[in-house]
Design a protein around this motif. Structure first.
Motif, mmCIF file in Angstrom:
data_model
loop_
_atom_site.group_PDB
_atom_site.id
_atom_site.type_symbol
_atom_site.label_atom_id
_atom_site.label_comp_id
_atom_site.label_asym_id
_atom_site.label_seq_id
_atom_site.Cartn_x
_atom_site.Cartn_y
_atom_site.Cartn_z
ATOM 1 N N TYR A 51 -10.483 -4.159 1.409
ATOM 2 C CA TYR A 51 -10.271 -5.442 0.748
ATOM 3 C C TYR A 51 -11.481 -5.782 -0.128
ATOM 4 O O TYR A 51 -12.626 -5.625 0.276
ATOM 5 C CB TYR A 51 -10.058 -6.506 1.816
ATOM 6 C CG TYR A 51 -9.555 -7.834 1.333
ATOM 7 C CD1 TYR A 51 -8.443 -7.937 0.489
ATOM 8 C CD2 TYR A 51 -10.167 -9.006 1.747
ATOM 9 C CE1 TYR A 51 -7.974 -9.176 0.064
ATOM 10 C CE2 TYR A 51 -9.704 -10.254 1.341
ATOM 11 C CZ TYR A 51 -8.613 -10.330 0.488
ATOM 12 O OH TYR A 51 -8.153 -11.554 0.075
ATOM 13 N N PHE A 92 -2.396 -4.633 -4.103
ATOM 14 C CA PHE A 92 -3.243 -4.116 -5.174
ATOM 15 C C PHE A 92 -2.929 -4.823 -6.483
ATOM 16 O O PHE A 92 -1.777 -5.194 -6.751
ATOM 17 C CB PHE A 92 -3.035 -2.611 -5.352
ATOM 18 C CG PHE A 92 -3.530 -1.796 -4.194
ATOM 19 C CD1 PHE A 92 -4.850 -1.367 -4.150
ATOM 20 C CD2 PHE A 92 -2.688 -1.480 -3.144
ATOM 21 C CE1 PHE A 92 -5.316 -0.621 -3.079
ATOM 22 C CE2 PHE A 92 -3.144 -0.734 -2.071
ATOM 23 C CZ PHE A 92 -4.467 -0.307 -2.033
ATOM 24 N N ALA A 102 0.827 -1.208 0.000
ATOM 25 C CA ALA A 102 0.000 0.000 0.000
ATOM 26 C C ALA A 102 0.862 1.259 0.000
ATOM 27 O O ALA A 102 0.566 2.226 -0.710
ATOM 28 C CB ALA A 102 -0.934 -0.008 1.209
ATOM 29 N N ASP A 157 -1.881 -8.114 2.013
ATOM 30 C CA ASP A 157 -2.471 -6.879 1.512
ATOM 31 C C ASP A 157 -1.792 -6.521 0.189
ATOM 32 O O ASP A 157 -0.640 -6.907 -0.054
ATOM 33 C CB ASP A 157 -2.265 -5.754 2.527
ATOM 34 C CG ASP A 157 -2.999 -4.472 2.156
ATOM 35 O OD1 ASP A 157 -3.969 -4.539 1.375
ATOM 36 O OD2 ASP A 157 -2.591 -3.410 2.654
ATOM 37 N N ARG A 202 -8.042 -3.704 -4.652
ATOM 38 C CA ARG A 202 -7.389 -4.224 -3.436
ATOM 39 C C ARG A 202 -7.700 -5.714 -3.310
ATOM 40 O O ARG A 202 -8.510 -6.161 -2.496
ATOM 41 C CB ARG A 202 -7.838 -3.461 -2.201
ATOM 42 C CG ARG A 202 -6.829 -3.620 -1.046
ATOM 43 C CD ARG A 202 -6.919 -2.505 -0.045
ATOM 44 N NE ARG A 202 -5.661 -2.348 0.690
ATOM 45 C CZ ARG A 202 -5.303 -1.236 1.316
ATOM 46 N NH1 ARG A 202 -6.099 -0.179 1.296
ATOM 47 N NH2 ARG A 202 -4.159 -1.169 1.962
#
Length: 383
Positions: free
Chosen positions: A171, A197, A155, A195, A188
């Protein structure tokens, strides 16, 4: 490998030392430096993946939502603009055509991401089913490239290049905006359990975006990662792979994806009757996950053995977990009774034996017990 399809980043991979292999008819990097190190980099910091071989399609029209809700097992009716849905789509038998992501851009405007090896088959299936609805299905696979940035630092890295605020994007949600000046659908989502993208963008912008992400991520520990690490990461997270945990013969019920099958949604869906019957009766076979306490990888196709040495299933995925430093995997095992004595008080099944840790595999003459695991195999955190 001149006959293989190439993503726009083929020369980028070669310049960075990518070892190229044939994957589903595409020339793709399986690794750059080391699968183990690339895997660890994603868990520790971040990895940059080229997944431009994935397929994309636009589904548009006044009946687009109703069509998709009929097509997939999950409930498209719960979507709203900016939301993403994971779902299998099934044959009338309950077997899986593919698993895919459904993006809702707006009323009557949806975007699909489908598996690279299934693009032609999926599109033919989509077109066939769409004939009964006021909807158009357009193959956009050649128009898009797709880069994934995954890991605890993902992120921060993407935000440093993005012209839109990403913290509000939760999410399985998405926004549209620019990253390094490149217009992107910023999702996402990911296939690692971390986590991160996934950035859908025009194929012609792929090199510019990849170089910008690599440069921005270097101070944060980002490394290029290939398909080898992508597979070990997804298995460590307990995610299914088409052709392994789900197939035309292995339903979402058998695969442990019953949560994606919404029997109570308003629209009837393909495979509903078969899946309802399977759920009521219990699947004849079931996917289980395991670890071994041993570093020797258990290869797909390896028979799964009961205590007497009889085959009660087979391994469908297997790898070495770089985090646990032991072999992990999944197997498709029988759920029917293994006892021929109807008077037995508690007939054993491969599933119950698996839960008890009584199943095993044979690797070059050594019997190795399969220790049952409820995935994920490691602690994971998504936004």
């Amino acid at each position: 490998m001149s006959h293989l399809k190439r993503t726009p980043l083929r020369d980028f991979h070669a310049a960075h030392g990518g070892r190229m292999v044939d994957f589903a008819g595409w020339e793709m990097p399986v690794q750059y430096r080391s699968i183990l190190e690339e895997h660890r980099a994603v868990r520790r910091a971040a990895g940059l993946f080229d997944v431009s071989h994935m397929g994309e399609a636009d589904v548009r029209g006044p009946e687009a939502g109703r069509f998709l809700n009929h097509l997939v097992t999950n409930d498209v009716g719960r979507l709203f603009p900016g939301r993403v849905l994971y779902s299998p789509m099934c044959y009338p038998t309950g077997g899986v055509v593919d698993d895919l992501l459904v993006y809702m851009r707006g009323p009557g405007d949806y975007f699909l991401c489908i598996n690279a090896g299934n693009i032609d088959k999926d599109l033919a299936w989509l077109q066939e089913q769409a004939s009964a609805f006021k909807v158009t299905v357009t193959d956009r696979s050649a128009d898009y490239a797709l880069l994934a940035v995954q890991g605890p630092q993902a992120a921060r890295i993407v935000q440093s290049l993005a012209a839109v605020q990403l913290d509000p994007v939760k999410y399985y949600h998405f926004v549209e905006g620019t990253v390094a000046g490149v217009p992107c659908l910023i999702s996402r989502t990911g296939y690692t359990g971390e986590d991160g993208f996934e950035l859908y963008h025009a194929a012609g912008d792929a090199l510019r975006l990849a170089e910008a992400l690599l440069a921005a991520g270097a101070p944060h520990g980002l490394e290029l990662a290939g398909l080898g690490a992508r597979d070990s990461l997804r298995l460590e997270a307990g995610y299914p792979l088409y052709g392994h945990e789900i197939t035309a013969e292995v339903s979402p019920i058998a695969a442990g994806l019953g949560w994606t099958v919404k029997f109570d949604k308003e629209v009837d869906f393909i495979g509903r009757a078969a899946l309802a019957a399977e759920k009521a009766a219990g699947p004849a076979r079931k996917i289980i996950f395991f670890k071994t306490g041993d570093r020797r990888i258990v290869r797909p196709g390896t028979p799964v053995l009961d205590p007497a040495g009889g085959a009660v299933g087979q391994v469908v995925s297997g790898t070495l977990s770089p985090i646990l430093n032991e072999a992990i995997g999944s197997a498709l095992v029988m759920t029917a009774s293994l006892s021929s004595d109807p008077s037995a008080k508690a007939s054993a099944t491969a599933e119950t034996l698996a839960k008890a840790g009584a199943l095993a595999v044979d690797i070059r003459g050594t019997r190795i017990a399969l220790q049952p695991v409820k995935p994920p195999f490691v602690s994971l955190k998504q936004n």
